[in-house]
Write a protein that holds these residues in place. Sequence first.
Motif: not given
Length: 169
Positions: A1-24
Motif C-alpha cells: 500500500m502506498v500512502l497518498e502524498t497529501k497524507t504524508l505531507e500533513e503528518k510531516a508538517r504536523g510533526l514539525l509543529g508538535e516538535r516546536g518548529v514552525s514554517i516561519v
Amino acid sequence: MVLETKTLEEKARGLLGERGVSIVDIADLVMYLQKQYLPDLTLEECVDSVDSVLTKREVHNAILTGIQLDILAEEDKLLQPLQEIVAEDEGLYGIDEVLALSIVNVYGSIGFTNYGYIDKVKPGILEKLNDHDGPRVHTFLDDIVGAIAASAASRLAHQYPDRAHEITQ
C-alpha cells in the motif's frame, strides 16, 4: 500500500509543529542563507520556498523517520548502544546528517553547501534544537530542519540563475 502524498505531507508538517518548529522558523533560516545574495528577498518568498520543499515525498519520509527516532530515544526505546548515541547526539554518529542529505539531494549542489554551512553555524531555531538541556531529543530534527532550509534556499538560488555566480561563492 502506498500512502497518498497529501497524507504524508500533513503528518510531516504536523510533526514539525508538535516538535516546536514552525514554517516561519525554517523560512528565517532561508532568509539567513540567501539575504546577502538576494537583497530584495522577502520572508513571504522564503515561506513559499519552504512550503514547496515540504511537498516532496522524500522530505516527508525523512521527517517521519528522523522524528520517530528522536521520539524513541526520548522514550529510551532504542537498543544500546544506539540509545545512548542518539540520546547524546554523539558527534561521530553522522547518520542524522546522512538522513538530512536525502532532502538536500533533491535540490542539487547548492543545497549541499548551504546545508554544510547552516549545520556548522546553527542559527535561529537550529541553536534551540541543538541545545541538549531538557527532555527532548532532536538529534535528527535539527539536521532535517537545516536540510529543509538549505533546500529552500537552493530552490530560490535556482530561480535567479543570472545571480548564480554570486550565490555559490
